[in-house]
Design a protein around this motif. Sequence first.
Motif, mmCIF file in Angstrom:
data_model
loop_
_atom_site.group_PDB
_atom_site.id
_atom_site.type_symbol
_atom_site.label_atom_id
_atom_site.label_comp_id
_atom_site.label_asym_id
_atom_site.label_seq_id
_atom_site.Cartn_x
_atom_site.Cartn_y
_atom_site.Cartn_z
ATOM 1 N N ALA A 1 5.948 23.770 38.983
ATOM 2 C CA ALA A 1 5.270 23.694 40.025
ATOM 3 C C ALA A 1 4.317 22.080 39.721
ATOM 4 N N THR A 2 4.062 21.473 40.493
ATOM 5 C CA THR A 2 3.487 20.341 40.448
ATOM 6 C C THR A 2 2.037 20.196 39.983
ATOM 7 N N SER A 3 1.392 21.460 40.204
ATOM 8 C CA SER A 3 -0.088 21.663 39.527
ATOM 9 C C SER A 3 0.222 21.656 37.977
ATOM 10 N N GLY A 4 -0.969 21.116 37.257
ATOM 11 C CA GLY A 4 -1.037 21.148 35.950
ATOM 12 C C GLY A 4 -1.436 22.500 35.461
ATOM 13 N N THR A 5 -1.914 23.528 36.501
ATOM 14 C CA THR A 5 -2.382 24.546 36.016
ATOM 15 C C THR A 5 -1.512 25.649 36.894
ATOM 16 N N GLY A 6 -0.542 25.364 37.514
ATOM 17 C CA GLY A 6 0.287 26.186 38.358
ATOM 18 C C GLY A 6 0.758 27.341 37.670
ATOM 19 N N GLN A 7 1.166 28.308 38.231
ATOM 20 C CA GLN A 7 1.882 29.701 37.493
ATOM 21 C C GLN A 7 3.199 29.943 38.343
ATOM 22 N N ILE A 8 4.119 30.569 37.526
ATOM 23 C CA ILE A 8 5.324 30.925 38.341
ATOM 24 C C ILE A 8 5.120 32.426 38.109
ATOM 25 N N LYS B 1 5.173 41.230 38.553
ATOM 26 C CA LYS B 1 5.825 41.818 37.305
ATOM 27 C C LYS B 1 5.807 40.667 36.116
ATOM 28 N N MET B 2 5.710 39.677 36.176
ATOM 29 C CA MET B 2 5.778 38.661 35.056
ATOM 30 C C MET B 2 5.188 37.410 35.597
ATOM 31 N N ILE B 3 4.129 36.515 34.658
ATOM 32 C CA ILE B 3 3.762 35.402 35.034
ATOM 33 C C ILE B 3 3.956 34.451 33.946
ATOM 34 N N ILE B 4 4.603 33.465 34.237
ATOM 35 C CA ILE B 4 4.534 32.081 33.465
ATOM 36 C C ILE B 4 3.706 31.133 33.853
ATOM 37 N N ALA B 5 2.679 31.054 32.558
ATOM 38 C CA ALA B 5 1.504 30.218 32.975
ATOM 39 C C ALA B 5 1.664 28.989 31.979
ATOM 40 N N ASP B 6 0.455 27.971 32.095
ATOM 41 C CA ASP B 6 0.423 26.784 31.230
ATOM 42 C C ASP B 6 0.749 27.249 29.729
ATOM 43 N N ASN B 7 0.186 28.041 29.084
ATOM 44 C CA ASN B 7 0.339 28.182 27.644
ATOM 45 C C ASN B 7 0.685 29.656 27.476
ATOM 46 N N TYR B 8 1.120 30.479 28.318
ATOM 47 C CA TYR B 8 1.584 31.746 28.004
ATOM 48 C C TYR B 8 2.464 32.577 28.874
ATOM 49 N N ILE B 9 3.119 33.547 28.409
ATOM 50 C CA ILE B 9 3.879 34.342 29.336
ATOM 51 C C ILE B 9 3.355 35.663 29.333
ATOM 52 N N THR B 10 3.192 36.516 30.395
ATOM 53 C CA THR B 10 2.816 37.673 30.465
ATOM 54 C C THR B 10 3.449 38.724 31.218
ATOM 55 N N SER B 11 3.479 39.950 30.933
ATOM 56 C CA SER B 11 3.941 40.830 32.127
ATOM 57 C C SER B 11 2.777 41.616 32.696
ATOM 58 N N VAL B 12 3.093 42.061 33.697
ATOM 59 C CA VAL B 12 1.897 42.886 34.574
ATOM 60 C C VAL B 12 2.163 44.323 34.325
ATOM 61 N N ASP B 13 1.099 45.036 33.982
ATOM 62 C CA ASP B 13 1.174 46.461 33.644
ATOM 63 C C ASP B 13 -0.122 46.999 34.158
ATOM 64 N N PRO B 14 0.213 48.537 34.431
ATOM 65 C CA PRO B 14 -1.134 49.313 34.817
ATOM 66 C C PRO B 14 -2.266 49.233 34.167
ATOM 67 N N GLY B 15 -2.390 48.991 32.760
ATOM 68 C CA GLY B 15 -3.570 49.039 32.174
ATOM 69 C C GLY B 15 -4.271 47.491 32.054
ATOM 70 N N SER B 16 -4.891 47.136 31.153
ATOM 71 C CA SER B 16 -5.466 45.783 30.983
ATOM 72 C C SER B 16 -5.169 45.145 29.968
ATOM 73 N N ASP B 17 -4.883 43.773 30.005
ATOM 74 C CA ASP B 17 -4.794 42.953 28.793
ATOM 75 C C ASP B 17 -3.531 43.467 27.840
ATOM 76 N N ASN B 18 -2.475 44.016 28.383
ATOM 77 C CA ASN B 18 -1.351 44.494 27.601
ATOM 78 C C ASN B 18 -0.213 43.485 27.706
ATOM 79 N N THR B 19 0.588 43.203 26.717
ATOM 80 C CA THR B 19 1.823 42.413 26.788
ATOM 81 C C THR B 19 2.915 43.125 26.291
#
Length: 208
Positions: free
Chosen positions: A32-39, A58-76
């Motif tokens: 992404a051309t944005s410095g804060t863009g996510q995939i 289901k999954m987000i690749i951001a500037d400083n992390y990779i995370t999966s999306v889940d039914p709870g909160s703040d799980n990796t």
Amino acid sequence: HLGAASPHIDLGPSGGNRGKIGFDSNNVFISATSGTGQIHFKNSTTSTDAPHSSGDTKMIIADNYITSVDPGSDNTRFGLNAGAALVSGADDNTLIGHDAGLLLSSGDENVFVGSQAGDGTTDNSQNVGVGYRALTDDIGDQNTAVGAFAGDIVTGTRNVLIGRGVASSATSIDDNVVIGSGAASGATFTGNDNVFIGKDAGFDATSA
């Protein structure tokens, strides 16, 4: 721009931020051309909608992390079937490895790293299991096990187990400190409030 010196595809408006897909002789690049863009990786997008307007992330690749999306909160979760049973209300768990935290549903603040680590735990909290098959039974709370097979079938609480195979035959134990390869692993250990330090320390202990 497929015929350009740096071939790529622009996705988005002619001005402003946009997505890009490019390639060279060996690699494919998504950016992404944005410095804060996510995939975002999504499924269930309807056939007539743009992917940003429908579907489940289901999954987000951001500037400083990779995370999966889940039914709870703040799980990796990373790894085949890691955290597969998590439901809404299960928060702050880190599950990395094939079947890590496989049956964990409503527990919080657990860390399971390694193939099958914590795979039998269901609704328990604040456990740390690092290593192949560390803490694989339906354990209690606040256990720490580091090493392959450490606390393999333990079901108790507040134990510290460090070393390969430590307390691997122990079952319902509480408040033990066991450190050293093979310590407290030679018999079905069910004791509480013990300290064993050293290779094979307390190897034949049962109900000490």
